[in-house]
Design an enzyme around this catalytic site. Structure first.
Site, short mmCIF file in Angstrom:
data_model
loop_
_atom_site.label_atom_id
_atom_site.label_comp_id
_atom_site.label_asym_id
_atom_site.label_seq_id
_atom_site.Cartn_x
_atom_site.Cartn_y
_atom_site.Cartn_z
N CYS A 83 0.82 -1.22 0.00
CA CYS A 83 0.00 0.00 0.00
C CYS A 83 0.85 1.27 0.00
O CYS A 83 0.31 2.37 -0.12
CB CYS A 83 -0.93 0.02 1.21
SG CYS A 83 -2.08 -1.34 1.22
N SER A 207 -11.32 1.72 5.05
CA SER A 207 -11.24 2.42 3.77
C SER A 207 -11.87 1.53 2.70
O SER A 207 -11.83 0.31 2.81
CB SER A 207 -9.78 2.70 3.42
OG SER A 207 -9.04 1.48 3.43
N LYS A 329 -10.14 6.88 4.09
CA LYS A 329 -11.49 6.49 4.47
C LYS A 329 -12.55 6.96 3.48
O LYS A 329 -13.46 6.22 3.15
CB LYS A 329 -11.80 7.04 5.88
CG LYS A 329 -13.24 6.87 6.31
CD LYS A 329 -13.57 5.39 6.52
CE LYS A 329 -15.04 5.09 6.54
NZ LYS A 329 -15.68 5.02 5.21
N HIS A 333 -9.06 4.40 -1.23
CA HIS A 333 -7.73 3.80 -1.05
C HIS A 333 -7.42 2.82 -2.20
O HIS A 333 -7.43 1.61 -2.01
CB HIS A 333 -7.71 3.08 0.31
CG HIS A 333 -6.41 2.48 0.70
ND1 HIS A 333 -5.18 2.89 0.20
CD2 HIS A 333 -6.12 1.45 1.56
CE1 HIS A 333 -4.21 2.16 0.74
NE2 HIS A 333 -4.75 1.27 1.55
N1 COA Z 1 -16.94 2.96 3.77
C1 COA Z 1 -18.18 3.36 3.44
N2 COA Z 1 -18.95 2.73 2.53
C2 COA Z 1 -18.43 1.64 1.94
C3 COA Z 1 -17.14 1.16 2.23
C4 COA Z 1 -16.40 1.86 3.20
N3 COA Z 1 -15.16 1.46 3.54
N4 COA Z 1 -16.88 0.07 1.49
C5 COA Z 1 -17.97 -0.14 0.75
N5 COA Z 1 -18.89 0.81 1.00
C6 COA Z 1 -20.24 0.92 0.43
C7 COA Z 1 -20.23 0.84 -1.08
O1 COA Z 1 -20.13 2.12 -1.66
C8 COA Z 1 -21.58 0.21 -1.35
O2 COA Z 1 -22.57 1.20 -1.22
P1 COA Z 1 -23.85 1.21 -2.18
O3 COA Z 1 -24.56 -0.09 -1.88
O4 COA Z 1 -24.61 2.42 -1.74
O5 COA Z 1 -23.33 1.27 -3.58
C9 COA Z 1 -21.76 -0.75 -0.19
O6 COA Z 1 -20.95 -0.23 0.87
C10 COA Z 1 -21.34 -2.17 -0.52
O7 COA Z 1 -20.09 -2.12 -1.18
P2 COA Z 1 -19.19 -3.40 -1.40
O8 COA Z 1 -18.06 -3.03 -2.31
O9 COA Z 1 -20.07 -4.55 -1.79
O10 COA Z 1 -18.63 -3.62 0.06
P3 COA Z 1 -18.01 -4.91 0.67
O11 COA Z 1 -18.90 -5.31 1.80
O12 COA Z 1 -17.69 -5.90 -0.39
O13 COA Z 1 -16.60 -4.36 1.24
C11 COA Z 1 -15.14 -3.76 2.99
C12 COA Z 1 -16.53 -3.54 2.35
C13 COA Z 1 -14.98 -2.78 4.14
C14 COA Z 1 -15.02 -5.18 3.47
C15 COA Z 1 -14.05 -3.48 1.89
O14 COA Z 1 -14.20 -2.18 1.42
C16 COA Z 1 -12.66 -3.68 2.44
O15 COA Z 1 -12.19 -4.80 2.49
N6 COA Z 1 -11.96 -2.59 2.80
C17 COA Z 1 -10.60 -2.66 3.30
C18 COA Z 1 -9.66 -2.70 2.14
C19 COA Z 1 -8.26 -2.95 2.61
O16 COA Z 1 -7.99 -3.85 3.40
N7 COA Z 1 -7.31 -2.18 2.09
C20 COA Z 1 -5.91 -2.31 2.44
C21 COA Z 1 -5.67 -1.68 3.75
S1 COA Z 1 -3.98 -1.67 4.20
#
Ligand code: COA
Length: 385
Positions: A83, A207, A329, A333
């Site tokens: 990252c 994020s 956030k 990201h």
């Molecule tokens: N904050 C706010 N809203 C979020 C979000 C977040 N972090 N992630 C997804 N959403 C929203 C989407 O916009 C979508 O909204 P909509 O239905 O209105 O279009 C909804 O939530 C579902 O999105 P989706 O992509 O299906 O989410 P998900 O459940 O598959 O994934 C997480 C959510 C948090 C699990 C995923 O974003 C994640 O794994 N984040 C961390 C990534 C990471 O580890 N990065 C490296 C860090 S070092």
């Protein structure tokens, strides 16, 4: 080493960019940065990217992007540091120009995550952790950060809701950033209602994934024609530091030694301390990382990061503004691009271009980009003169 400065910046919106290829995304940011610098080409392109080989079936990003932006014969290569690939690319471009080996360079971060299903990207992100001792046990990045946050709550007595101001501040600032993934403000109720992802990390502590690219043009200060009223954005400090790849190997899993050391090396180079930083774009991939970053970089005592957030000191008019354009956030990201977004945003702050979330009188800013769960960290300090 000669002094170097950022002459131009460019970025794309962070979102699901299914209609654009990896090179179109990177090209948009590179050409915007060149245009901003009033240049048509540079000597070299450094590309920060984490997962194009698996997520986009495209490696060899140096030649791929150089050709696309009309710089077919330029020197170009890709740099990977999970990252923190974006800031790693920037640091290498800075070293090349500062040393005199090159007279100009572009650092561009690019990542396209949303073409693949979420579970595949989650597995791909986990390749930045320890495959033998963390991932083999079923840990994802969210899970690793959940373990760290759980321990933090236990050690220092904070409640989960004490982390809400980090996410609320990020979303409030993103409303005014046209390049951000989210433009909806968040309140305390919204934070509390968010679905749990890996206890205690809920959706609003994490994020989002996204596609995006950001770039900056680096040139020696001696080659810049100074225009009255236009601030020169000098790179005053540039440093990197690694730590153990697995969290359990650290003497203190609640202290980001790589963040402390990279920040302090950069402070030393810039001849300043944390008290001189006007704006800090930190790596809030999870709200716990925002707290740990504030502590390691010298803005709060160990275990006291949430206090700054609860007291409003992280807002644009607070003592140490963070995530001023939405942070990881809410700006988003796109992992290998994030470090370059942070740098572009600090430059925007020092140029006074941030409108509603402008930090009043910002002259010195720091960007700190974390790879893995604190295993490879780059810090850059910029001064407006
Ligand atoms: N904050 C706010 N809203 C979020 C979000 C977040 N972090 N992630 C997804 N959403 C929203 C989407 O916009 C979508 O909204 P909509 O239905 O209105 O279009 C909804 O939530 C579902 O999105 P989706 O992509 O299906 O989410 P998900 O459940 O598959 O994934 C997480 C959510 C948090 C699990 C995923 O974003 C994640 O794994 N984040 C961390 C990534 C990471 O580890 N990065 C490296 C860090 S070092």
């Amino acid at each position: 080493m000669r002094e170097v400065a950022v002459l131009g910046i460019g970025q794309t919106k962070v979102e699901e960019q299914w209609d654009k290829s990896l090179r179109e995304l990177a090209g948009e940011a590179v050409l915007a940065a060149l245009n901003d610098a009033h240049l048509s080409a540079v000597d070299a392109i450094y590309v920060g990217n984490m997962m194009s080989g698996s997520a986009n079936k495209q490696q060899h990003l140096g030649a791929y992007i150089a050709d696309w932006v009309g710089m077919r014969y330029a020197e170009a290569l890709r740099i990977e540091a999970a990252c923190s690939s974006g800031a790693a690319a920037f640091r290498n471009a800075v070293i090349a120009v500062a040393s005199g080996a090159l007279d100009s360079a572009i650092a561009v971060g690019v990542e396209k995550m949303t073409d693949s299903p979420g579970h595949e990207i989650t597995a791909e992100l986990a390749t930045a952790a320890d495959a033998d001792y963390e991932v083999d046990q079923g840990l994802s990045f969210v899970a690793i950060n959940a373990l760290i946050m759980r321990r933090y709550l236990y050690e220092f007595g904070w409640k989960k809701d004490d982390f809400a101001p980090f996410s609320i501040n990020a979303h409030a600032n993103a409303v005014y950033n046209p390049f951000a993934r989210f433009h909806e403000p968040l309140d305390e109720k919204g934070y509390q209602r968010a679905p749990m992802v890996a206890d205690p990390i809920n959706l609003m502590d994490a994020s989002p994934m996204g596609d995006g690219s950001a770039a900056a043009v680096i040139v020696p200060v001696e080659r810049i024609y100074r225009q009255p009223g236009v601030p020169l954005i000098k790179v005053a400090g540039s440093a990197g530091c690694t730590d153990t790849i697995a969290v359990h190997d650290r003497r203190d899993p609640l202290w980001l030694m790589g963040a402390e050391r990279s920040a302090h090396k950069a402070y030393e180079q810039a001849g300043i301390g944390p008290e001189d930083i006007d704006v800090f774009e930190l790596h809030d991939a999870f709200s716990i990382m925002a707290a740990l970053s504030l502590e390691a970089a010298g803005f709060a005592e160990r275990g006291q990061g949430p206090r700054l957030a609860l007291d409003g000191e992280i807002r644009p008019n607070g003592r140490i503004p963070i995530a001023t354009r939405g942070g990881l956030k809410a700006r988003g990201h796109p992992v290998g691009a994030t470090g370059m977004y942070q740098i572009v945003e600090v430059v925007q702050q020092l140029r006074g271009e941030c409108g509603e979330t402008q930090v009043p009188g910002a002259k010195i800013g720091m960007a700190q980009n974390i790879g893995g769960s604190g295993s490879n960290i780059f810090a850059h300090i910029f001064k407006a003169e």
